[in-house]
Write a protein that holds these residues in place. Structure first.
Motif, mmCIF file in Angstrom:
data_model
loop_
_atom_site.group_PDB
_atom_site.id
_atom_site.type_symbol
_atom_site.label_atom_id
_atom_site.label_comp_id
_atom_site.label_asym_id
_atom_site.label_seq_id
_atom_site.Cartn_x
_atom_site.Cartn_y
_atom_site.Cartn_z
ATOM 1 N N ASN A 159 -60.809 74.255 69.396
ATOM 2 C CA ASN A 159 -60.205 74.800 68.635
ATOM 3 C C ASN A 159 -59.561 73.725 67.328
ATOM 4 O O ASN A 159 -58.058 74.226 67.010
ATOM 5 N N GLU A 160 -60.176 72.901 67.193
ATOM 6 C CA GLU A 160 -59.485 72.688 65.065
ATOM 7 C C GLU A 160 -60.297 73.231 63.973
ATOM 8 O O GLU A 160 -60.700 74.584 64.233
ATOM 9 N N ILE A 161 -59.316 72.712 63.021
ATOM 10 C CA ILE A 161 -59.402 73.228 61.717
ATOM 11 C C ILE A 161 -59.670 72.362 60.987
ATOM 12 O O ILE A 161 -59.236 71.164 60.629
ATOM 13 N N ASP A 202 -61.336 70.792 57.619
ATOM 14 C CA ASP A 202 -61.756 71.534 55.880
ATOM 15 C C ASP A 202 -62.415 70.353 55.061
ATOM 16 O O ASP A 202 -60.917 69.539 54.713
ATOM 17 N N HIS A 250 -66.956 72.676 57.403
ATOM 18 C CA HIS A 250 -66.077 73.106 57.766
ATOM 19 C C HIS A 250 -65.723 74.391 59.391
ATOM 20 O O HIS A 250 -66.728 75.028 59.028
ATOM 21 N N HIS A 275 -60.178 83.094 67.281
ATOM 22 C CA HIS A 275 -60.362 82.269 66.160
ATOM 23 C C HIS A 275 -58.778 81.356 66.111
ATOM 24 O O HIS A 275 -58.031 81.615 65.849
ATOM 25 N N VAL A 279 -57.768 80.388 62.894
ATOM 26 C CA VAL A 279 -57.540 80.542 61.501
ATOM 27 C C VAL A 279 -56.887 82.181 61.592
ATOM 28 O O VAL A 279 -55.605 81.988 60.747
#
Length: 272
Positions: free
Chosen positions: A221-223, A225, A230, A255, A257
């Motif tokens: 579940n990583e975000i 950037d 990305h 998702h 985000v």
């Protein structure tokens, strides 16, 4: 997640930067926290439903004695990888390696390295619209199957889609796969680039034709950037060639985000 702990396992082995450490050996003290689900073992009282800490202790001892590394970091990394790939039910491990006889010439109790490693779930999109598209895709997937510390758990059906991004070109063969991996996102990206290069992928025109395209869609579940990466992949919510195979693999994945499931994103796209 539940934990099983092994504390203070003493092992005489040969690790160190100095040659005499590799010859004479010294004491190492290893502790491990094993993360797993003990619910079934607790209800059934069956050892096979849990992790046998005696066997794990023996595995740690044999590996530490039978290998030689200069750095505690290298011993810890390789030991974690071996255990995660060998021990059934083990999802995550925190390993602490102490070196109480470290040759630093100063009074101290011990020096130590502690790391945490675990299995990760990644979803990877694949596509091709040049040459033998199916062969390029098949070879790319097989390349991931052959990649150390990676297991391809599921592959979607292949679908033919129109090109995305406004560049006139042939239709694509697209899909997605679910990957279980010990690689970091950056390491996985490097491996995908290697597989693309093996397919003679050329990056000349953005969204242009390509022999093989491999993209990380999600990683746990990583975000992320950065300039190179990305995650979640940009613009997933507008790409049916991503949402359709993802809906086949994991319709209820949310998702991280947009906070909507794959199924919801696909329904929204279809209703526009």
């Amino acid at each position: 997640m539940d934990k099983i702990e092994i504390r203070g396992l003493e092992i005489f082995a040969n690790h160190g930067v100095f040659p005499e450490e590799n010859v004479l050996g010294q004491k190492f003290v290893i502790s491990a926290t094993l993360y797993t689900d003990t619910r079934k073992a607790g209800l059934t009282d069956e050892l096979t439903a849990s992790i046998h800490y005696g066997e794990v202790s023996q595995m740690i001892t044999e590996f530490t004695k039978n290998h030689t590394f200069k750095l505690l970091e290298a011993l810890a990394e390789n030991l974690c990888q071996m255990l995660l790939e060998t021990v059934p039910h083990l999802q995550k491990i925190t390993l602490r390696i102490e070196k109480p006889w470290a040759p630093v010439g100063l009074p101290l109790d011990t020096v130590a390295v502690e790391i945490t490693r675990s299995w990760h779930t990644a979803y990877v999109a694949f596509g091709s619209n040049l040459g033998d598209k199916k062969k390029y895709v098949d070879d790319g997937i097989q390349g991931l199957r052959n990649t150390e510390h990676c297991t391809v758990e599921a592959v979607s059906e292949y679908l033919i889609t129109e090109p995305y991004g406004g560049v006139e070109q042939d239709n694509f063969l697209n899909g997605a796969l679910k990957l279980r991996t010990l690689l970091t996102p950056e390491e996985l990206l490097d491996r995908l680039h290697e597989l693309e290069a093996a397919a003679n992928r050329e990056r000349i025109v953005r969204w242009g034709p390509r022999t093989l395209d491999l993209d990380i869609l999600f990683y746990d579940n990583e975000i992320i950037d950065t300039l190179e990466l990305h995650v979640p992949h940009i613009d997933i919510e507008n790409r049916d060639f991503v949402l359709i195979p993802m809906n086949e693999l994991a319709p209820y994945y949310r998702h991280p985000v947009l906070n909507r499931t794959i199924s919801q994103l696909l329904d929204s796209l279809n209703n526009r």
